[in-house]
Scaffold this active site. Structure first.
Site, PDB file in Angstrom:
ATOM      1  N   ASP A  16       0.696  -1.290  -0.044  1.00 32.89           N
ATOM      2  CA  ASP A  16       0.070   0.298  -0.134  1.00 32.89           C
ATOM      3  C   ASP A  16       0.802   1.225   0.143  1.00 32.89           C
ATOM      4  OD1 ASP A  16      -2.466  -1.305   0.026  1.00 32.89           O
ATOM      5  OD2 ASP A  16      -2.291  -1.648   2.231  1.00 32.89           O
ATOM      6  N   ARG A  95      -0.885   3.998  17.036  1.00 35.87           N
ATOM      7  CA  ARG A  95      -1.228   5.032  15.939  1.00 35.87           C
ATOM      8  C   ARG A  95      -1.290   6.567  16.270  1.00 35.87           C
ATOM      9  NH1 ARG A  95       0.100   1.146  13.881  1.00 35.87           N
ATOM     10  NH2 ARG A  95      -0.867  -0.119  12.389  1.00 35.87           N
ATOM     11  N   ASP A 124      -7.579   2.434  11.441  1.00 38.82           N
ATOM     12  CA  ASP A 124      -6.221   3.259  11.371  1.00 38.82           C
ATOM     13  C   ASP A 124      -6.308   4.565  10.496  1.00 38.82           C
ATOM     14  OD1 ASP A 124      -5.057   1.530  12.854  1.00 38.82           O
ATOM     15  OD2 ASP A 124      -3.855   0.391  11.269  1.00 38.82           O
ATOM     16  N   SER A 173      -2.266 -10.457   6.834  1.00 39.33           N
ATOM     17  CA  SER A 173      -1.879  -8.783   7.277  1.00 39.33           C
ATOM     18  C   SER A 173      -1.620  -9.021   8.638  1.00 39.33           C
ATOM     19  CB  SER A 173      -3.233  -8.086   6.783  1.00 39.33           C
ATOM     20  OG  SER A 173      -3.122  -6.938   7.567  1.00 39.33           O
TER      21      SER A 173
HETATM   22  N1  ARG Z   1      -8.028  -4.525  14.531  1.00 41.01           N
HETATM   23  C1  ARG Z   1      -7.043  -4.013  15.271  1.00 41.01           C
HETATM   24  C2  ARG Z   1      -7.073  -2.631  15.333  1.00 41.01           C
HETATM   25  O1  ARG Z   1      -7.871  -1.997  14.815  1.00 41.01           O
HETATM   26  C3  ARG Z   1      -5.615  -4.342  14.751  1.00 41.01           C
HETATM   27  C4  ARG Z   1      -5.639  -3.786  13.302  1.00 41.01           C
HETATM   28  C5  ARG Z   1      -4.349  -4.235  12.416  1.00 41.01           C
HETATM   29  N2  ARG Z   1      -4.352  -5.687  12.189  1.00 41.01           N
HETATM   30  C6  ARG Z   1      -3.513  -6.162  11.244  1.00 41.01           C
HETATM   31  N3  ARG Z   1      -3.670  -7.466  11.265  1.00 41.01           N
HETATM   32  N4  ARG Z   1      -3.039  -5.804  10.118  1.00 41.01           N
HETATM   33  O2  ARG Z   1      -6.619  -2.294  16.418  1.00 41.01           O
END
Ligand code: ARG
Length: 423
Positions: A16, A95, A124, A173
């Site tokens: 990405d 984040r 995110d 991921s």
């Molecule tokens: N669902 C989690 C969150 O929003 C983790 C997101 C990232 N997870 C991932 N496997 N890329 O905090």
């Protein structure tokens, strides 16, 4: 103001963010893109991947070490016993730290815009943008704005000869930082699929490994030492991830409700978080009053919700932190947990601020504290549940059976404590 046309991109070197680099020039018309990778405890391989990809793209690339700030926020989340649907919030807490580190770099380098490679489906994008939109810089989300799919990106990367590898997570991921490792995608998207053990990197499947004990020292709710030895927050977390991970502690498999309403199946590993949250809650159990614990559970729940939303800088969280900090003044002491067979459970706790009287609770002593005797409970026992008994009896009134004893204020019962049997 400068007349630069420069954008700072949150850069990981994955598919990405890699396609974002030429897109920001071609589609958005930026003259310069700088890539920023923020260290919140990802594995070394991810920095190597980011650096290699940046070099291959000819991208000006900066790496910022934010591990201390991140560990500090993780410990703050411990004071709030923070989990969201069973997940200790590693990605969510990271984040805002990442976003503000990138903003700092952008301002330092005279950028007029900020960009991320998040899709329009996840959390995110919201967590990054709430921080960035507090600045005067423009915010760009190419993947979301151009409606890109993974297939399109792969094709685009091939056409443009972009350096994209499979990514460190393979077909999954994966998001890794000090506090948690999140794995999603591929066959895991079917909630009925039992994850294969190979998805785990931090935790070994609980085997017959001999139990181990670890003692965590807290000061004002913050972890400060392991087995009596003071350690800095980053090392403390790293040590526990290894130690507890070896016992299979800290695996979570959840259906998670994202902010936009979608459910997602997530698998997490978070050994250190599990140990620290377990130990912290055990210490609160010793030192906080019953009503503090009850009320704090509501405060904690709100804190975790806001943290999940990336809003740890909101006025509400500041206010919740005020309450939490007041309670944490007594959350000082030691908790020993036992690590065994995928479990972590508190087995010992001590504090100079215990709201606990051994002599009052003891089964061995006839007499109790502050000259309270067992007989003093008799009046309380008579009143306890009085309204319920009346209410329930109202149904049997038809049978004319009114057998409720009104509590008798005159009654004084004295019994030789030695004669009272324990229940
Ligand atoms: N669902 C989690 C969150 O929003 C983790 C997101 C990232 N997870 C991932 N496997 N890329 O905090």
């Amino acid at each position: 103001m400068t007349d630069t046309n420069r954008v700072a991109l949150a850069f990981s070197g994955g598919l990405d963010t890699t396609v974002c680099v030429p897109l920001l020039e071609e589609e958005y018309g930026y003259d310069e893109v700088i890539g920023v990778t923020v260290d919140v405890g990802q594995p070394e391989s991810e920095f190597a991947e980011a650096a290699e990809t940046a070099a291959a793209l000819g991208l000006e690339h900066y790496v910022v070490d934010a591990r201390e700030a991140f560990a500090e926020l993780c410990f703050q989340s411990v004071t709030a016993n923070a989990t969201y649907q069973g997940y200790p919030l590693g990605t969510a807490l990271a984040r805002p730290v990442i976003a503000s580190a990138i903003l700092d770099v952008a301002l330092e380098h005279d950028c007029n815009a900020l960009a991320h490679g998040c899709t329009g489906k996840g959390n995110d994008q919201l967590r990054f943008e709430t921080v960035w939109r507090g600045s005067s810089l423009e915010v760009i989300a190419p993947i979301r704005e151009l409606g890109l799919t993974r297939e399109w990106e792969l094709e685009y990367a091939e056409e443009h000869d972009l350096p994209v590898e499979g990514g460190s997570g393979g077909r999954y991921s994966v998001d890794t930082n000090l506090w948690s490792r999140a794995v999603e995608g591929s066959e895991l998207e079917d909630p009925a699929t039992i994850p294969d053990d190979h998805i785990y990197k931090w935790t070994t499947s609980p085997s017959g490994k001999e139990a181990e004990f670890v003692t965590v020292t807290f000061e004002d709710g913050y972890p400060v030492a392991l087995d009596g030895e003071e350690v800095d927050p980053v090392s403390l977390i790293e040590t526990l991830n290894e130690q507890a991970g070896a016992h299979g502690v800290g695996r979570t498999d959840v259906m998670e409700d994202r902010m936009l309403g979608l459910k997602v199946r997530e698998n997490y590993e978070h050994p250190a978080a599990t140990v620290l949250l377990t130990a912290h809650e055990a210490l609160e159990g010793l030192v906080l009053t019953a009503e503090e614990r009850q009320f704090k559970a509501q405060v904690d729940q709100q804190w975790a919700q806001k943290a999940y939303e990336g809003l740890v800088d909101s006025p509400l969280v500041a206010a919740l932190d005020g309450f939490i900090a007041e309670t944490q003044k007594r959350v000082t002491g030691n908790v020993t947990v036992k690590l065994e067979g995928g479990h972590c459970r508190p087995v010992a706790r001590e504090s100079p601020h215990a709201a606990y009287s051994e002599s009052a609770a003891s089964f061995d002593n006839a007499d109790v504290t502050e000259s309270i005797t067992q007989a003093d409970a008799t009046g309380v026992a008579k009143y306890h549940g009085f309204q319920s008994r009346l209410a329930n009896a109202s149904f049997s009134d038809a049978e004319g059976d009114e057998s409720i004893d009104e509590p008798d204020d005159e009654s004084t019962t004295t019994t030789d404590p030695a004669e009272i049997a324990h229940d």
